[in-house]
Design a protein around this motif. Sequence first.
Motif, PDB file in Angstrom:
ATOM      1  N   SER A   1       0.835  -1.206   0.000  1.00  0.00           N
ATOM      2  CA  SER A   1       0.000   0.000   0.000  1.00  0.00           C
ATOM      3  C   SER A   1       0.869   1.255   0.000  1.00  0.00           C
ATOM      4  N   ALA A   2       1.959   1.222   0.772  1.00  0.00           N
ATOM      5  CA  ALA A   2       2.878   2.359   0.784  1.00  0.00           C
ATOM      6  C   ALA A   2       3.460   2.606  -0.603  1.00  0.00           C
ATOM      7  N   ALA A   3       3.798   1.522  -1.299  1.00  0.00           N
ATOM      8  CA  ALA A   3       4.330   1.663  -2.662  1.00  0.00           C
ATOM      9  C   ALA A   3       3.295   2.273  -3.592  1.00  0.00           C
ATOM     10  N   ASP A   4       2.039   1.863  -3.450  1.00  0.00           N
ATOM     11  CA  ASP A   4       0.985   2.413  -4.312  1.00  0.00           C
ATOM     12  C   ASP A   4       0.725   3.888  -4.011  1.00  0.00           C
ATOM     13  N   TYR A   5       0.816   4.265  -2.740  1.00  0.00           N
ATOM     14  CA  TYR A   5       0.668   5.684  -2.401  1.00  0.00           C
ATOM     15  C   TYR A   5       1.793   6.504  -3.041  1.00  0.00           C
ATOM     16  N   THR A   6       2.994   5.923  -3.094  1.00  0.00           N
ATOM     17  CA  THR A   6       4.096   6.611  -3.768  1.00  0.00           C
ATOM     18  C   THR A   6       3.799   6.769  -5.251  1.00  0.00           C
ATOM     19  N   ARG A   7       3.291   5.725  -5.882  1.00  0.00           N
ATOM     20  CA  ARG A   7       2.952   5.795  -7.305  1.00  0.00           C
ATOM     21  C   ARG A   7       1.892   6.870  -7.553  1.00  0.00           C
ATOM     22  N   PHE A   8       0.878   6.885  -6.684  1.00  0.00           N
ATOM     23  CA  PHE A   8      -0.183   7.888  -6.833  1.00  0.00           C
ATOM     24  C   PHE A   8       0.385   9.291  -6.661  1.00  0.00           C
ATOM     25  N   SER A   9       1.274   9.448  -5.669  1.00  0.00           N
ATOM     26  CA  SER A   9       1.879  10.752  -5.421  1.00  0.00           C
ATOM     27  C   SER A   9       2.647  11.247  -6.635  1.00  0.00           C
ATOM     28  N   LEU A  10       3.414  10.358  -7.242  1.00  0.00           N
ATOM     29  CA  LEU A  10       4.184  10.751  -8.418  1.00  0.00           C
ATOM     30  C   LEU A  10       3.272  11.095  -9.589  1.00  0.00           C
ATOM     31  N   ALA A  11       2.196  10.315  -9.748  1.00  0.00           N
ATOM     32  CA  ALA A  11       1.284  10.552 -10.861  1.00  0.00           C
ATOM     33  C   ALA A  11       0.553  11.889 -10.710  1.00  0.00           C
ATOM     34  N   VAL A  12       0.053  12.178  -9.509  1.00  0.00           N
ATOM     35  CA  VAL A  12      -0.676  13.423  -9.315  1.00  0.00           C
ATOM     36  C   VAL A  12       0.282  14.615  -9.372  1.00  0.00           C
ATOM     37  N   GLY A  13       1.546  14.400  -8.931  1.00  0.00           N
ATOM     38  CA  GLY A  13       2.537  15.465  -9.060  1.00  0.00           C
ATOM     39  C   GLY A  13       2.853  15.762 -10.514  1.00  0.00           C
ATOM     40  N   ALA A  14       2.970  14.692 -11.318  1.00  0.00           N
ATOM     41  CA  ALA A  14       3.200  14.887 -12.745  1.00  0.00           C
ATOM     42  C   ALA A  14       2.002  15.549 -13.407  1.00  0.00           C
ATOM     43  N   LEU A  15       0.799  15.201 -12.937  1.00  0.00           N
ATOM     44  CA  LEU A  15      -0.417  15.823 -13.457  1.00  0.00           C
ATOM     45  C   LEU A  15      -0.425  17.319 -13.167  1.00  0.00           C
ATOM     46  N   ALA A  16       0.062  17.709 -11.987  1.00  0.00           N
ATOM     47  CA  ALA A  16       0.127  19.132 -11.628  1.00  0.00           C
ATOM     48  C   ALA A  16       1.023  19.888 -12.601  1.00  0.00           C
TER      49      ALA A  16
END
Length: 632
Positions: free
Chosen positions: A405-420
């Motif tokens: 789950s921690a790894a998936d939160y990291t993936r989500f964080s990177l994706a939403v950061g790239a989206l920004a």
Amino acid sequence: MNTVQDPTDAMVASFSAPAFEVNDPWGTNTPRGLDPMDLSSILSGMPLPTIYTTAFDLAQPVGGRITISALNKLIAASGLPHGTVNQILNIVVTPTQSRISKGECSVTLALVAMAQKNMDLTVENLIAHREDLPIPHLPGLESIDFGSSSDSTLYPTTPVMPRHHHPIHSDTTVSDPWRNSTISTPKGNGYPPAPSYLASPPIRATEILPQSADPEATRKEMYQWFLNLDVIRISFAPEKEGVFLFKHVNYIVESKNRQTTVIRRYSDFWWLLEVLAKRFPFRILPNLPPKRIGIADETFLERRLRGLTRFMNALVRHPVLRSDPLVVSFLIEPVELAIWRKDIVISTEDEFTTRLPIASSLSKQIPMTLELEVEAVKRRLPASIEYYRTMVATLDRIQKRSEASAADYTRFSLAVGALADCEKQCHIDDCYNCGQLSQAYGKIGTHFSQASTLMDIQARAAQQGMVESLKRHRDLLISVRELFQRRDRIREGNMSEMLKKRIASNEAKLKTLRTSATNASGGGGAGSVEGAGGVSGSNSASIGLYDEKIEKVTNNINSDRAELEIQAQRAVLLQHTLWMEITYYHKSHSLIAGMYQSYVHEQMKSSQSLFDNWKSLSPVVHDMPMEVNGFN
């Protein structure tokens, strides 16, 4: 087709159904040039810049792997845009991975360096430059907080020793653990003389058992068992020794109470247990992790390290074994143990040898219900062991799911950061709300990244705390079961019964010999008038032969009776020892409460931190524009 590539991945433990292996049109079909095994090996044998090894070791690998959260912190130090970071992770990490190997980490750092030099981010381009790998610029790498790797439950005050530490952009060697040795100027063979007490039997009786029949005195001594317990921490020494396939691992063994640090090999632990098994056959002896023939992977070595840590802590917790001179020397002798052993004579006599004759009060301390208590414990042990094995496996899966789950939160964080970064500029020039959304995306990504870090810490705390504590109690149960098995084998070959039968047989033989000797003496007196010379001489020789046989049988009876008395006293000592071990086992249950208290405390602390993280994000998401008319 998206399949689970690595059977050791965290997600596999709980999500291994076929539904997770089919091609999902809604899934994250991230392209990847090579499978994980190829990626982890494409830089094998290549000269890696020092920073590649430094970065991996600082990220606190477990079993030769680091978490995705730790990897993200390494990449974040490069200052690359979120989109580029996301692109690199998509190349290296599959959607189901929660940890990566050292080879994959090296590939990641090489891609980071390539991105910093504006090179094409492809595996093919990396392979083309693998003989001249670029060096990534990671300012502040050594100041990154990857979370504590020490076990706050088992090692509350022991300082953390980095497993491998290499200076950044430096070719200097690692610090030598032998360099700070306190050995005085060597004499003779170069090592200080061994202590003479090891040649003597293990421990005197007064050092082990309460000799008073006063129950209160016994209770006070038992209370001391769990005071000022030592804590042993074991870590890997920086480098392996040996040649090619026969390299062995050295371990740094630290004692908190003694403030000592020594270097030991696995064979040293094995030798220690072998000697202790001969000296203390009726004590609760901990088990060693297995030895592996051939090349051992990082996962196996990490598990064996934890097993050795549990083994040594079990020894120093035991009220008798922790005081044995051999155990003490194992923890304090600074020289290599194989060389140290050559200069000493180790006694392998069992602990009962020097404790005879026993005090008369000893048998009075043994409760009349001991056998009933032993049988009750024996009945429960098999089920208890299985329950603990289930608890260990289950909590281990929970820990791996938290890691995933921690790894998936990291993936989500990177994706939403790239989206920004992607949606920073709206297609309508005077749109204010899209800019607000982009700013919110960046803050959301930051909080998801923080959540990933907190969940990673929670998973690590569960592994190093609760899981290891459960294994420690499981090991104790197994050791108690093996103690009972050794006792049963001794009882099957009952020497006392054999001695009693031999004494009874010799007594009957002695009675027969005495009767025959009496008859031979009487026959000699009746025929003494005539032929005194011939008959008298024959009877005298016969009587002398009977006397020799009678003396020999009498000596055998006396010897067996003395041995029978020794065996009777040994039986009392064995029963008393068994009672003390059962008492120690029973009192060890008091540590279970602390295990659960620590776990619940960690869960509360983690949950509070997660709550605070989401609470601080709440104003951000509530301020995000949501009026339809605002997007004109």
